[in-house]
Design an enzyme around this catalytic site. Structure first.
Site, PDB file in Angstrom:
ATOM      1  N   LYS A 103       0.844  -1.197   0.000  1.00  0.00           N
ATOM      2  CA  LYS A 103       0.000   0.000   0.000  1.00  0.00           C
ATOM      3  C   LYS A 103       0.883   1.252   0.000  1.00  0.00           C
ATOM      4  CE  LYS A 103      -3.812  -1.996   2.761  1.00  0.00           C
ATOM      5  NZ  LYS A 103      -4.954  -1.925   1.825  1.00  0.00           N
TER       6      LYS A 103
ATOM      7  N   ARG B  12      -9.849 -11.879   3.022  1.00  0.00           N
ATOM      8  CA  ARG B  12     -10.753 -12.940   2.564  1.00  0.00           C
ATOM      9  C   ARG B  12     -10.074 -14.313   2.621  1.00  0.00           C
ATOM     10  NH1 ARG B  12     -11.556  -9.997  -3.099  1.00  0.00           N
ATOM     11  NH2 ARG B  12     -11.203  -8.250  -1.698  1.00  0.00           N
TER      12      ARG B  12
HETATM   13  N1  BES Z   1      -7.849  -3.931   4.826  1.00  0.00           N
HETATM   14  C1  BES Z   1      -8.098  -3.629   3.472  1.00  0.00           C
HETATM   15  C2  BES Z   1      -9.437  -2.965   3.244  1.00  0.00           C
HETATM   16  C3  BES Z   1      -9.569  -1.520   3.645  1.00  0.00           C
HETATM   17  C4  BES Z   1      -9.193  -0.516   2.776  1.00  0.00           C
HETATM   18  C5  BES Z   1     -10.150  -1.194   4.844  1.00  0.00           C
HETATM   19  C6  BES Z   1      -9.360   0.783   3.130  1.00  0.00           C
HETATM   20  C7  BES Z   1     -10.321   0.136   5.191  1.00  0.00           C
HETATM   21  C8  BES Z   1      -9.928   1.115   4.330  1.00  0.00           C
HETATM   22  C9  BES Z   1      -8.108  -4.905   2.615  1.00  0.00           C
HETATM   23  O1  BES Z   1      -7.284  -5.929   3.045  1.00  0.00           O
HETATM   24  C10 BES Z   1      -7.659  -4.510   1.249  1.00  0.00           C
HETATM   25  O2  BES Z   1      -6.558  -4.071   1.131  1.00  0.00           O
HETATM   26  N2  BES Z   1      -8.535  -4.677   0.267  1.00  0.00           N
HETATM   27  C11 BES Z   1      -8.251  -4.316  -1.078  1.00  0.00           C
HETATM   28  C12 BES Z   1      -8.726  -5.450  -1.952  1.00  0.00           C
HETATM   29  C13 BES Z   1      -8.301  -5.331  -3.391  1.00  0.00           C
HETATM   30  C14 BES Z   1      -6.814  -5.563  -3.513  1.00  0.00           C
HETATM   31  C15 BES Z   1      -9.063  -6.322  -4.193  1.00  0.00           C
HETATM   32  C16 BES Z   1      -9.019  -3.039  -1.379  1.00  0.00           C
HETATM   33  O3  BES Z   1     -10.161  -2.900  -0.966  1.00  0.00           O
HETATM   34  O4  BES Z   1      -8.444  -2.164  -2.035  1.00  0.00           O
HETATM   35 ZN    ZN Z   2      -5.301  -5.763   2.262  1.00  0.00          ZN
END
Ligand code: BES
Ligand code: ZN
Ligand code: ZN
Length: 484
Positions: free
Chosen positions: A259, A333
């Protein structure tokens, strides 16, 4: 900080009081002079949120009950007003305070008290110096006037306590709270509330072949844990248990699909779902709710260490399904999927997952609603909606059509862990569903579960999202099924 809530039958003239008023009159127990009454009533008529009168060392605060709103919004309005008033109450350093009402509206004293206590929370454990915010002090005792039912008071008190505990867990930094430490804290909560906790260590997780949890853990130097919490009272309304599963990602760097600083900033709160599940179980135990519930918490951090899993890997999950990794940041997930398959061994009545799962849910609903989806009977969704309105942790339903599952097709494995940029919250839910062999509901708390700043009584970072929602949901189920 432990705040005591007690019922009082009488208010002595020297006690400070918050009086909630819904009628154009001031109750006599406030002991105001005629002029003071006139002043307060005028202010309230002008629709000021609150007014106060200071007679020597004693304060009487008056708060308007906005009776024009629907019931559940009257309560939310008061929780918020309590949060607005808390600074003033703190600066006056009462050791105890009475919350009372003019009896014009049932339930207002409890709602105001809840808002006040929840807004009094702060996470200052790692501050070594006192600061501006530390001036004054909060009351240690809150005395409820006109609320005599023991059950109501203990429910309120336990609920607030559980939210505090969940917030503490979420706000704890990852260098102090890794997966093993989280498991230890959950064990502590279990022994305080009377639910059992079994912790599976890395060896056991390997023996069980939980391929999702193990893959996410590979980039980390700390081992994963899998916690099994159980509240199984002798008298219970259900023959098959309900299973609550909380996402316990200690810190989500994104893994090798790392990230950016902005996105990563709050990712210590990525175990908010786990904290919620531990907190809900705490309420069940402390309040002895007659319902059999199992909590599952798979926990690890998601890091890009040398051995980290990569996009392109194919994982074999706990239930034998193969998953093509499209993105290592879709880790939640993967750990939840193993827990969902594991839940099958209990033949549960219902499986509920709680997770800060997708940016997509946060983009859709901001912090205003919890995204909810699933394939369980409509009666559960209705109950969630009802409970959500009452505690004002509202749920908003997303469609859960089969077509969304097709977006997760993989050419080389059974399924892919990402479904593309569109409908991200739904495809994440569909991914989870494919591991569930029993009725399934998924709550995505990505929007409500991590806050950049305080939102009235929902304190920043980890406000403890979905805890009051699920506690009330289970209580409603217990009451309703008990009647049959
Ligand atoms: N923990 C994050 C989701 C998240 C993002 C929570 C922003 C709160 C604020 C999760 O593990 C994640 O990174 N999800 C990705 C999935 C994508 C790579 C398909 C997302 O939502 O961008
Ligand atoms: Zn994530
Ligand atoms: Zn995550």
């Amino acid at each position: 900080m432990k705040i005591q809530i007690k019922s009082v039958a009488q208010i002595s003239p020297d006690q400070s009081v918050v009086c909630l008023v819904g009628k154009e009159d001031i109750p006599s127990f406030c002991n105001l002079t005629r002029q003071e009454k006139g002043y307060v009533l005028k202010k309230l008529r002008d629709r000021e949120d609150y007014v106060y009168v200071n007679s020597y060392y004693k304060f009487t605060y008056f708060v308007m009950i906005n009776r024009d709103l629907p019931v559940y919004r009257v309560f939310e309005d008061l929780r918020k007003k309590a949060a607005s008033l808390k600074k003033l109450i703190k600066s006056n350093s009462h050791t105890e305070i009475v919350i009372a009402s003019d009896n014009s509206y049932d339930g207002v004293v409890e709602a105001f008290t809840e808002g006040l206590i929840l807004s009094m929370y702060s996470f200052r454990k790692y501050k070594t110096q006192k600061e501006e915010e530390d001036k004054g002090s909060y009351p240690e005792k809150i005395l409820l006037y006109g609320v005599n039912e023991k059950d109501k008071i203990s429910w309120l008190s336990v609920l607030c306590e559980a939210v505090y505990k969940a917030r503490d867990l979420i706000n704890e930094p990852p260098n102090y709270l890794n997966a093993s430490a989280l498991a230890r804290e959950i064990k502590k909560l279990g022994s305080q509330a009377g639910y059992s906790v079994e912790v599976l260590n890395k060896g056991k997780i390997e023996a069980l072949k939980m391929g999702g949890l193990l893959a996410v853990n590979r980039g980390s130097t700390d081992p994963p844990v899998f916690c099994i919490l159980e509240w199984n009272p002798v008298e219970k309304v259900n023959s098959k248990p309900l299973v609550l599963i909380g996402k316990g990602v200690i810190y989500d760097t994104g893994g090798l699909n790392i990230k950016t600083d902005d996105q990563m900033a709050q990712m210590k709160t990525d175990m908010a779902g786990a904290a919620t599940v531990a907190g809900v179980m705490y309420v069940l135990g402390k309040c002895q709710l007659p319902i059999h519930v199992i909590g599952l918490v798979p926990a690890t951090d998601n890091r890009p260490g040398g051995n980290a899993y990569v996009a392109g890997d194919i994982l074999t999950m706990f239930n034998g399904t193969t998953v093509e990794v499209g993105n290592t940041d879709a880790e939640g997930r993967l750990i939840l999927a193993d827990a969902i398959s594991y839940a099958g061994k209990y033949s549960p009545e219902l499986i509920i997952t709680v997770a800060t799962l997708t940016g997509s849910a946060a983009m859709t609903f901001s912090n205003k609603a919890i995204a909810v989806m699933g394939n369980a009977d409509e009666k559960y969704f209705r109950k969630l909606e009802e409970a959500g309105n009452e505690v004002y942790e509202r749920v908003a339903r997303l469609p859960f059509w089969e077509e969304y599952r097709e977006m997760l097709k993989s050419d080389i494995a059974d399924i892919k862990n990402v479904g593309g940029r569109e409908a991200g919250a739904i495809t994440a839910g569909k991914f989870l569903e494919s591991f569930a062999r029993h009725p399934f509901i998924h709550l995505d708390i990505a929007g409500t579960g991590m806050l950049k700043k305080d939102d009235f009584y929902r304190t920043k970072e980890g406000p403890g999202s979905a805890l009051r929602l699920l506690a009330l949901f289970l209580k409603k189920l217990a009451i309703e099924s008990g009647k049959k």
